[in-house]
Write a protein that holds these residues in place. Structure first.
Motif, PDB file in Angstrom:
ATOM      1  N   PHE A 125       0.814  -1.219   0.000  1.00 51.37           N
ATOM      2  CA  PHE A 125       0.000   0.000   0.000  1.00 51.37           C
ATOM      3  C   PHE A 125       0.850   1.272   0.000  1.00 51.37           C
ATOM      4  O   PHE A 125       0.312   2.365   0.136  1.00 51.37           O
ATOM      5  CB  PHE A 125      -0.914   0.017   1.234  1.00 51.37           C
ATOM      6  CG  PHE A 125      -2.054  -0.965   1.158  1.00 51.37           C
ATOM      7  CD1 PHE A 125      -3.252  -0.617   0.558  1.00 51.37           C
ATOM      8  CD2 PHE A 125      -1.927  -2.239   1.680  1.00 51.37           C
ATOM      9  CE1 PHE A 125      -4.301  -1.517   0.476  1.00 51.37           C
ATOM     10  CE2 PHE A 125      -2.970  -3.153   1.614  1.00 51.37           C
ATOM     11  CZ  PHE A 125      -4.163  -2.786   1.005  1.00 51.37           C
ATOM     12  N   GLY A 126       2.151   1.128  -0.147  1.00 57.48           N
ATOM     13  CA  GLY A 126       3.027   2.292  -0.012  1.00 57.48           C
ATOM     14  C   GLY A 126       3.430   2.945  -1.308  1.00 57.48           C
ATOM     15  O   GLY A 126       4.379   3.726  -1.340  1.00 57.48           O
ATOM     16  N   CYS A 149       8.443   1.566  -9.777  1.00 60.92           N
ATOM     17  CA  CYS A 149       8.067   2.622 -10.724  1.00 60.92           C
ATOM     18  C   CYS A 149       8.912   3.870 -10.507  1.00 60.92           C
ATOM     19  O   CYS A 149       9.358   4.520 -11.466  1.00 60.92           O
ATOM     20  CB  CYS A 149       6.587   2.967 -10.571  1.00 60.92           C
ATOM     21  SG  CYS A 149       5.461   1.629 -11.003  1.00 60.92           S
ATOM     22  N   LYS A 150       9.171   4.191  -9.241  1.00 54.26           N
ATOM     23  CA  LYS A 150       9.982   5.369  -8.922  1.00 54.26           C
ATOM     24  C   LYS A 150      11.436   5.139  -9.300  1.00 54.26           C
ATOM     25  O   LYS A 150      12.117   6.050  -9.796  1.00 54.26           O
ATOM     26  CB  LYS A 150       9.856   5.691  -7.438  1.00 54.26           C
ATOM     27  CG  LYS A 150       8.433   6.045  -7.006  1.00 54.26           C
ATOM     28  CD  LYS A 150       8.326   6.237  -5.512  1.00 54.26           C
ATOM     29  CE  LYS A 150       6.881   6.529  -5.097  1.00 54.26           C
ATOM     30  NZ  LYS A 150       6.749   6.660  -3.614  1.00 54.26           N
ATOM     31  N   LEU A 151      11.927   3.908  -9.074  1.00 59.54           N
ATOM     32  CA  LEU A 151      13.316   3.598  -9.407  1.00 59.54           C
ATOM     33  C   LEU A 151      13.538   3.599 -10.913  1.00 59.54           C
ATOM     34  O   LEU A 151      14.595   4.027 -11.398  1.00 59.54           O
ATOM     35  CB  LEU A 151      13.703   2.240  -8.811  1.00 59.54           C
ATOM     36  CG  LEU A 151      13.704   2.145  -7.284  1.00 59.54           C
ATOM     37  CD1 LEU A 151      14.033   0.719  -6.841  1.00 59.54           C
ATOM     38  CD2 LEU A 151      14.718   3.120  -6.684  1.00 59.54           C
ATOM     39  N   SER A 160       4.095   2.884 -16.044  1.00 59.99           N
ATOM     40  CA  SER A 160       3.258   2.159 -16.982  1.00 59.99           C
ATOM     41  C   SER A 160       2.422   1.121 -16.238  1.00 59.99           C
ATOM     42  O   SER A 160       2.776   0.673 -15.136  1.00 59.99           O
ATOM     43  CB  SER A 160       4.122   1.474 -18.043  1.00 59.99           C
ATOM     44  OG  SER A 160       4.885   0.433 -17.460  1.00 59.99           O
ATOM     45  N   THR A 161       1.324   0.724 -16.836  1.00 61.38           N
ATOM     46  CA  THR A 161       0.413  -0.233 -16.206  1.00 61.38           C
ATOM     47  C   THR A 161       1.099  -1.564 -15.926  1.00 61.38           C
ATOM     48  O   THR A 161       0.905  -2.171 -14.871  1.00 61.38           O
ATOM     49  CB  THR A 161      -0.808  -0.471 -17.116  1.00 61.38           C
ATOM     50  OG1 THR A 161      -1.480   0.770 -17.334  1.00 61.38           O
ATOM     51  CG2 THR A 161      -1.774  -1.458 -16.476  1.00 61.38           C
ATOM     52  N   ILE A 162       1.940  -2.008 -16.853  1.00 64.77           N
ATOM     53  CA  ILE A 162       2.627  -3.295 -16.698  1.00 64.77           C
ATOM     54  C   ILE A 162       3.577  -3.260 -15.504  1.00 64.77           C
ATOM     55  O   ILE A 162       3.593  -4.184 -14.675  1.00 64.77           O
ATOM     56  CB  ILE A 162       3.391  -3.663 -17.985  1.00 64.77           C
ATOM     57  CG1 ILE A 162       2.411  -3.886 -19.141  1.00 64.77           C
ATOM     58  CG2 ILE A 162       4.249  -4.910 -17.761  1.00 64.77           C
ATOM     59  CD1 ILE A 162       3.100  -4.190 -20.460  1.00 64.77           C
ATOM     60  N   VAL A 163       4.371  -2.205 -15.407  1.00 70.48           N
ATOM     61  CA  VAL A 163       5.326  -2.087 -14.300  1.00 70.48           C
ATOM     62  C   VAL A 163       4.587  -2.021 -12.968  1.00 70.48           C
ATOM     63  O   VAL A 163       4.979  -2.676 -11.988  1.00 70.48           O
ATOM     64  CB  VAL A 163       6.223  -0.852 -14.478  1.00 70.48           C
ATOM     65  CG1 VAL A 163       7.129  -0.661 -13.258  1.00 70.48           C
ATOM     66  CG2 VAL A 163       7.071  -0.990 -15.732  1.00 70.48           C
TER      67      VAL A 163
END
Length: 453
Positions: A101-102, A107-109, A114-117
């Motif tokens: 939930f964090g 994605c940040k790294l 994107s939806t897949i990531v």
């Protein structure tokens, strides 16, 4: 002579303090599970994932949980050490749950949202969380049968655990109510911040009770051999040849489907179908668990036998059938009636949960060297069936024109079917299977305040 003395000690009722210390041992699992089933799908769809992608994240966690329960069940039966498995699982849950939930850390790294990531990231952390959850669950559930042979004490231990499950859920919904009131969700960052705080506070509370459990509960003597058989292990085929195993497995699986599927769609129901205030997605579940807590406490004082187990389970199942029907038919203009329905859902949940877990302990009986396999295999069915059911419902959910916002033209959304029809049908089948069982339950006197170890 020594075997006779050990038999007597295992048949004596368990003391109150030991019951309470055992009961709080699943608090971390319970409070994170409540957040998982109540808010995961809602959280993922609110931050932009499609209903199908959110269902994939849920399914990945459920599959990991289901496979891990079988694995840990075999290891615990083979090597014992319940508390070590419990503690290791609790650590993994505490470390990984905040990442579910964090926000999307990969994605940040990778600087890619994107939806897949996002789907892969949340699915990975969901799987890790559920592996730890499974280790704690199987070790804690299988401990009951090794702590005592007294059937009433086993029901009391299950009832106490169920009561603290309600405490955990109430704690979560109390936290959620405050967070939703204090932090207003206007952007994606605000939504992630809301659920991040809910996750952190849930982990803190759960870890405190895990500490109480480890300090106050002794390691059960699973391998000491109550009848002098120290190293004998029970083969899987022993259980597969018992008709009662399949009956209990079906009832336990259906009971968990009732609880988990209804919990997953409750927030959608009150917000989307009934158009109630945001705080209601914490308040309505809280009422359910307050009622479940009270009933679980009352169930501790009953002397249990076969007919009472069946009768109380049937009562809970019938209540759910009526509640499911009311949920499907309740119009938005009468949305306040959901509070009355939630009272009866809470009562039904407690009746079905306590008696279903007690049937599992009746199945195990004195065959303690196979108790972890029974708990693990039944949990495997629970996790896989729940994950697949939610995946199917979410698949229809994403393509349903009703969910898109057209609630005024029809009362029959996929959410209503998920919250009303599925639990009602599972309750009906569960009740039918229950009355085909032959449960050999020795009748003991109910617990009294004077019992001490």
């Amino acid at each position: 002579m020594s075997n006779s003395i050990e038999d007597d000690s295992f048949s004596k009722p368990v003391g109150r303090w030991s019951v309470y210390c055992y009961g709080v041992g699943h608090m971390l699992n319970d409070i994170t599970s409540a957040c998982w089933f109540t808010y995961l799908l809602l959280f993922l769809t609110e931050i932009g994932l499609s209903s199908r992608d959110a269902a994939i994240v849920m399914l990945s966690g459920q599959i990991a949980d289901g496979l891990a329960t079988i694995f840990f069940g075999e290891l615990i039966d083979r090597f014992g050490h319940f508390k070590i498995w419990h503690g290791a699982g609790a650590i993994l849950v505490a470390v990984s749950f905040s990442s579910v939930f964090g926000g999307c850390i990969p994605c940040k790294l990778l600087s890619s949202f994107s939806t897949i990531v996002e789907t892969v990231s949340y699915s990975t952390f969901a799987a890790i969380f559920n592996v730890g959850w499974a280790a704690t669950q199987v070790s804690h559930m299988s401990m009951v049968s090794c702590i005592t042979l007294n059937s009433t004490s086993r029901v009391v231990l299950a009832s106490c655990r169920n009561a603290f499950t309600m405490v955990a859920n109430l704690s979560l919904y109390g936290i959620a109510f405050i967070v939703f009131e204090v932090i207003r969700a206007e952007t994606r960052a605000d939504i992630e911040n809301q659920y991040r705080w809910i996750a952190y506070l849930s982990i803190f509370i759960g870890c405190c009770f895990v500490g109480v459990f480890h300090l106050g509960t002794k390691e059960p003597r699973s391998k000491t051999g109550i009848h002098g058989n120290i190293h004998a292990r029970i083969s899987w085929t022993y259980w597969f040849l018992k008709i009662l195993y399949y009956q209990v497995a079906i009832v336990y699986m259906l009971t968990r489907l009732v609880l988990n599927v209804s919990q997953a769609y409750l927030a959608f129901y009150v917000i989307d179908d009934l158009q109630m205030a945001q705080s209601s997605k914490a308040l309505v579940p809280a009422i359910i668990y307050i009622c479940s807590f009270v009933v679980s406490i009352l169930l501790q004082e009953i002397a249990w036998n076969e007919q009472r187990l069946k009768a109380y389970y049937t009562a809970g199942g019938i209540l759910w059938i009526f509640c499911g029907t009311a949920i499907i038919l309740l119009p938005q203009s009468m949305s306040l009636f959901v509070y009355a329905i939630s009272i009866f859902i809470g009562i039904a949940n407690a009746l079905m949960t306590v008696t279903a877990v007690s049937m599992q302990n009746v199945l195990i009986g004195q065959d303690l060297n196979g108790c972890a396999f029974v708990c693990g295999s039944l949990s495997f069915l629970d996790k896989i069936s729940c994950g697949l059911t939610l995946f199917v419902l979410q698949s229809f959910h994403s393509s349903s024109p009703i969910v898109a916002g057209n609630y005024s033209t029809s009362n029959f959304s996929i959410t209503r079917y998920g919250l009303g029809l599925v639990p009602a049908f599972c309750s009906l089948v569960g009740v039918a299977v229950t009355w085909t069982m032959e449960l050999r339950v020795p009748l003991y006197k109910p617990l009294t305040e004077t019992l001490l170890e």
